[in-house]
Enzyme design. Structure first.
Site, short mmCIF file in Angstrom:
data_model
loop_
_atom_site.label_atom_id
_atom_site.label_comp_id
_atom_site.label_asym_id
_atom_site.label_seq_id
_atom_site.Cartn_x
_atom_site.Cartn_y
_atom_site.Cartn_z
N HIS A 1 -24.05 -0.58 -12.50
CA HIS A 1 -23.19 -1.84 -12.02
C HIS A 1 -22.72 -1.62 -10.66
O HIS A 1 -21.97 -2.34 -10.48
CB HIS A 1 -22.46 -2.30 -13.25
CG HIS A 1 -23.05 -2.31 -14.53
ND1 HIS A 1 -24.19 -3.16 -14.78
CD2 HIS A 1 -22.80 -1.67 -15.47
CE1 HIS A 1 -24.46 -2.93 -16.15
NE2 HIS A 1 -23.54 -2.10 -16.57
N LYS B 1 -15.57 -14.83 -19.57
CA LYS B 1 -17.08 -15.10 -19.44
C LYS B 1 -17.25 -16.29 -20.41
O LYS B 1 -18.22 -17.25 -20.34
CB LYS B 1 -17.88 -14.07 -19.87
CG LYS B 1 -17.35 -12.71 -19.11
CD LYS B 1 -17.43 -13.01 -17.49
CE LYS B 1 -16.78 -11.93 -16.88
NZ LYS B 1 -16.45 -12.37 -15.78
N GLU C 1 -25.51 -12.38 -26.40
CA GLU C 1 -26.38 -13.11 -25.75
C GLU C 1 -27.73 -12.37 -26.33
O GLU C 1 -27.86 -11.14 -26.58
CB GLU C 1 -26.54 -12.89 -24.31
CG GLU C 1 -25.25 -14.05 -23.76
CD GLU C 1 -25.22 -13.61 -22.40
OE1 GLU C 1 -25.86 -12.77 -21.73
OE2 GLU C 1 -24.45 -14.57 -21.77
N ARG D 1 -14.42 -14.73 -5.13
CA ARG D 1 -13.85 -13.70 -4.03
C ARG D 1 -15.00 -13.65 -2.85
O ARG D 1 -15.94 -13.88 -3.21
CB ARG D 1 -13.43 -12.49 -4.66
CG ARG D 1 -14.45 -11.59 -5.20
CD ARG D 1 -14.54 -10.16 -5.31
NE ARG D 1 -15.56 -9.37 -5.53
CZ ARG D 1 -16.03 -9.08 -6.74
NH1 ARG D 1 -15.58 -9.81 -7.88
NH2 ARG D 1 -17.29 -8.78 -6.95
C1 MV4 Z 1 -27.40 -8.82 -19.17
C2 MV4 Z 1 -28.48 -8.07 -19.35
C3 MV4 Z 1 -29.54 -8.43 -20.09
N1 MV4 Z 1 -29.38 -9.33 -20.74
N2 MV4 Z 1 -27.18 -9.90 -20.19
C4 MV4 Z 1 -24.54 -6.35 -16.37
C5 MV4 Z 1 -23.42 -6.88 -15.56
C6 MV4 Z 1 -22.96 -7.88 -16.12
N3 MV4 Z 1 -22.56 -8.96 -14.98
C7 MV4 Z 1 -24.01 -8.40 -16.90
N4 MV4 Z 1 -25.08 -7.40 -17.00
C8 MV4 Z 1 -26.18 -7.72 -17.77
N5 MV4 Z 1 -26.13 -8.74 -18.53
C9 MV4 Z 1 -28.27 -10.20 -20.88
N6 MV4 Z 1 -28.30 -11.36 -21.67
C10 MV4 Z 1 -28.37 -7.10 -18.44
C11 MV4 Z 1 -27.43 -6.85 -17.50
C12 MV4 Z 1 -27.59 -5.66 -16.64
C13 MV4 Z 1 -27.45 -5.90 -15.23
C14 MV4 Z 1 -27.14 -7.15 -14.72
C15 MV4 Z 1 -27.38 -7.36 -13.33
C16 MV4 Z 1 -27.40 -6.17 -12.60
C17 MV4 Z 1 -27.70 -4.90 -12.91
C18 MV4 Z 1 -27.53 -4.80 -14.56
C19 MV4 Z 1 -27.90 -3.48 -15.01
C20 MV4 Z 1 -28.08 -3.50 -16.40
C21 MV4 Z 1 -27.80 -4.45 -17.08
#
Ligand code: MV4
Length: 498
Positions: free
Chosen positions: A237, A118, A202, A294
């Site tokens: 997720h 990441k 972040e 993918r």
């Molecule tokens: C975040 C976020 C809020 N702020 N980053 C969850 C999966 C991963 N790909 C990154 N995720 C998140 N990153 C920041 N800076 C909230 C999430 C997140 C989320 C993101 C996408 C879809 C569903 C989610 C559910 C909870 C938290």
């Protein structure tokens, strides 16, 4: 340039069959591999030839790259399609294929490696002007200076594992005084989960939407995006409902996010099909999250609105052909929604359910696509993920697509195990979903098991009764009973057959 004559599909279930269908239409022979637990599986029967590669557990079968390469050698397969999961984002496997002179239907190992970290991904895309969540784009070494940065961006902050993804290894830190202990916990979790303790921070974006862009790139310098998918209906997720286009997208935002997605692909020299994930805040700001290197589970909604067969396109690109479309020729037509039909019980905390499917028949008719590998009598192996099928609908508008999904769910007959079908019914009927007014907290905010018991509408009841009649008829192998049922009272038929 010729396409391949034989492709090995290094996967199982619905995605293996999805890929083999593309091969069949392209005149390419398909080779299946399977585990001992999958002897009876449909992907084994769909393929032109099939080879057992080991016992049920994935790490003794579907994850054994060397064994898969051995089958390529034995069968003369020139290329491997990895599907999703298993070896699909494994740079080591991509390298081993390259060394064996076998084409991977996917990106180069270098691109997988950049996006697999990441931190590496953020550093690579930053140079291309892609918007990032405010934070530190390098592994934290010094706790004290990291704490200062956290203070500057403001709490709450999120500590994320660089090797993580899909939400694994994430911790929210609400207050400054917890920063040090949470950071240490995140590092030790990352180390034990991924063998890499690199973490970064972040700013925490609360209640974001998850919107991702499909991209495709060839080896001739062409990169296109195929618009977005809205994937905010998730639980832990795990996506449950996806749609395209996003109900909140505007042409202006689509242009900016699409450009950013193409730049993410450019930043890692991407080839093939990939997905660029963004967070979109309530105020409409968007930030790059990660890139999945993918084909994704939810690729069909993009296929439905663009008319592009993404798997065929992947195969063409892997064979060295240019993309068969350009950004200007791509258009969004209508609206598509996908529901993941998983063997889990929404009435009981989405607990995985196991067992044998005793009755199975799928909805049919205009605008319905079911990608599955299921039939009545099949047992769901315990070793793999519990998605049984994907139910995808297309219609001219979002309203019509939701109505079509309601009919499709009503016609879907699946007995023997609990599934997410009733949950899909709840989502389609919910006002916030219907209005497009939702984010990643939808399930948390609105879902309770009681809401699985909404009374059937007249339309749903009739659709279910008709499907029941057809299923019963097929089972008794007797078309003669159908006229009898047609003349009988529908209410009677419903009571007897549901
Ligand atoms: C975040 C976020 C809020 N702020 N980053 C969850 C999966 C991963 N790909 C990154 N995720 C998140 N990153 C920041 N800076 C909230 C999430 C997140 C989320 C993101 C996408 C879809 C569903 C989610 C559910 C909870 C938290």
């Amino acid at each position: 340039m010729a396409l391949f004559s034989k492709i090995l599909i290094a996967n199982r279930g619905e995605i293996a069959i999805r890929v083999m269908r593309a091969c069949r239409e392209l005149g390419i022979r398909s080779v299946a591999v399977y585990s001992e637990a999958d002897r009876q599986s449909l992907h084994v029967r769909y393929a032109d030839e099939a080879y057992c590669i080991g016992p049920g557990p994935s790490n003794q079968s579907y994850l054994l790259g060397d064994r898969i390469i051995e089958v390529c050698r034995k069968t003369g397969a020139e290329a491997v399609h990895p599907g999703y999961g298993f070896l699909s984002e494994n740079a080591g496997f991509a390298r081993a294929l390259r060394e064996a002179g076998i084409v991977l239907i996917g990106p180069d190992p270098e691109a997988m490696e950049i996006m697999g970290s990441k931190i590496g991904a953020k550093q690579a895309v930053e140079k291309f002007g892609v918007p990032l969540v405010p934070g530190i784009n390098e592994a934290i070494r010094d706790t004290a200076s990291a704490r200062e940065v956290a203070k500057k961006i403001g709490f709450p902050v999120l500590v994320k594992a660089s090797a993580g993804g899909g939400g694994k290894g994430m911790r929210i830190v609400e207050r400054e005084e917890d920063f040090e202990s949470e950071l240490q916990r995140a590092q030790s979790e990352a180390l034990s989960a991924f063998g890499d303790d690199a973490v970064f921070i972040e700013k925490y974006v609360s209640a974001p939407r998850h919107i991702e862009f499909q991209v495709m790139a060839d080896r001739h310098g062409n990169i296109c995006h195929l618009f977005e998918r809205e994937c905010s209906i998730q639980r832990r997720h795990q996506k449950l409902v996806e749609e395209a286009p996003s109900p909140v997208m505007t042409p202006e935002l689509r242009q900016r996010m699409g450009d950013a997605a193409v730049n993410v692909a450019r930043a890692c020299n991407y080839t093939g099909a990939g997905t660029v994930e963004f967070l979109v805040s309530g105020s409409g700001d968007f930030y790059f999250l990660e890139m999945n290197t993918r084909l994704q589970v939810e690729h069909p909604v993009t296929e439905m609105i663009t008319g592009v067969d993404l798997v065929k396109e992947q195969i063409r690109v892997a064979a060295g052909l240019p993309l068969s479309f350009s950004q200007e020729t791509l258009q969004i037509r209508g609206h598509a929604i996908e529901l993941r039909v998983c063997a889990e019980d929404p009435a009981n905390g989405f607990l995985p359910d196991i067992g044998r499917i005793t009755e199975y028949s799928i909805p049919k008719g205009p605008g319905i696509r079911v990608d599955d590998a299921m039939e009545s009598g099949l047992e769901i192996p315990v070793f793999y993920d519990n998605m049984i099928a994907k139910l995808i609908v297309w219609a001219g508008s979002r309203d019509e697509a939701m109505e079509r999904m309601q009919r499709a769910i009503a016609e879907y007959r699946l007995k023997g195990i609990a599934t997410t079908l009733p949950f899909g019914r709840f989502v389609m009927a919910h006002e916030a979903f219907r209005e497009g007014n939702f984010d990643t907290s939808f399930i948390e905010r609105y879902f309770t098991p009681e809401q699985l018991h909404l009374p059937l509408t007249e339309a749903e009841e009739e659709a279910a009764a008709f499907a029941a009649v057809l299923a019963w008829n097929a089972e008794t192998q007797s078309a003669a009973v159908l006229p009898a049922l047609q003349t009988a009272n529908w209410q009677q038929a419903r009571k007897q057959l549901r």
